[in-house]
Enzyme design. Structure first.
Site, PDB file in Angstrom:
ATOM      1  N   ALA A  17      30.270  32.682 -11.939  1.00  0.00           N
ATOM      2  CA  ALA A  17      29.619  34.277 -12.128  1.00  0.00           C
ATOM      3  C   ALA A  17      30.272  35.169 -11.136  1.00  0.00           C
ATOM      4  O   ALA A  17      30.999  34.432 -10.251  1.00  0.00           O
ATOM      5  CB  ALA A  17      28.253  34.039 -11.794  1.00  0.00           C
ATOM      6  N   GLU A  28      31.247  33.443 -23.546  1.00  0.00           N
ATOM      7  CA  GLU A  28      30.289  32.436 -22.670  1.00  0.00           C
ATOM      8  C   GLU A  28      28.983  32.730 -22.939  1.00  0.00           C
ATOM      9  O   GLU A  28      28.294  31.955 -22.792  1.00  0.00           O
ATOM     10  CB  GLU A  28      30.569  33.349 -21.158  1.00  0.00           C
ATOM     11  N   GLY A  67      37.018  30.480 -15.746  1.00  0.00           N
ATOM     12  CA  GLY A  67      37.185  31.021 -14.400  1.00  0.00           C
ATOM     13  C   GLY A  67      38.030  30.112 -13.365  1.00  0.00           C
ATOM     14  O   GLY A  67      38.239  28.678 -13.752  1.00  0.00           O
TER      15      GLY A  67
END
Ligand code: 5RP
Length: 219
Positions: free
Chosen positions: A83, A103, A29
């Site tokens: 997250a 993940e 991310g």
């Protein structure tokens, strides 16, 4: 501070959890990208990284960080990942970047999950962010019906094929008050590869980027 600056702040702060000479688990991310950049710039000598996505693998390799296969590494001291939401007990929603299955696999190898996130991700109840669920394509319609029966609106993420060749359903309208029970229930529906609730593999630490600096939450 901008959201991007907060992400850079926690990416840098996560370096304190990296022990030289060890193998580090690395998530996926835009926040993790900041961590990867900070790790490469830090000069810390690690034995390598286990990556949770093609995206993170490519970024690490380009910066000279050795990437090892998960199968070569029986356990990890630490897994560092972002997250989409985290609650006050360390439960998370993940999968906004479609990397949730790998993940969860890498997180499962680690003794400590360190979540790095900006303060917009902290919630009291999981569910405002559409819940990602990786599914085998032929099961997608039936899984969507099951979510509808619990009040969720599941839509296929158009144009996305995961690193595992599967599809992502994004489910809106859920209030996940019992994350562990919810994860256990959805994970056993036929055709579900991984549900994006991380309760069994929750965070032990969250480094939260705030306007006042990095807050450390421990669960
Ligand atoms: C990817 C993820 C990411 O951790 C999550 O989407 C957060 O991403 P970002 O740091 O870009 O906000 O679960 O599958």
């Amino acid at each position: 501070m901008t959201q991007d600056e907060l992400k850079a702040l926690v990416g840098q702060a996560a370096l304190q959890y990296v022990t030289p000479g060890t193998v580090v688990g690395v998530g996926t991310g835009s926040t993790v990208d900041k961590f990867i950049d900070a790790l490469a710039a830090s000069g810390l000598k690690i034995a390598g990284a286990v990556s949770s996505s093609v995206r993170s693998t490519e970024r690490m390799k380009a910066l000279g960080i050795a990437v090892l296969e998960a199968a070569e590494v029986p356990s990890l001291q630490v897994y560092i990942d972002g997250a989409d939401e985290i609650d006050h007990r360390g439960h998370m929603i993940k999968g906004g970047g479609a990397a949730l299955t790998r993940e969860k696999i890498v997180a499962d190898l680690a003794q400590t999950f360190v979540c790095i996130a900006d303060e917009s991700k902290l919630v009291s109840v999981l569910g405002r962010f559409p819940l990602p669920v990786e599914v085998i394509p032929m099961a997608a319609a039936q899984i969507a019906r099951r979510f509808a029966a619990m009040g969720g609106d599941a839509r296929l993420r158009e144009g996305v094929v995961t690193d595992n060749g599967c599809q992502i359903l994004d489910v809106r309208g859920l209030q996940i008050t019992e994350p562990a029970a919810f994860e256990a229930e959805v994970n056993q529906w036929p055709g579900v590869v991984t549900v994006g609730v991380f309760a069994r593999n929750k965070a032990q630490v969250c480094l939260l980027g705030t306007a006042q600096g990095v807050k450390t939450l421990k669960f």
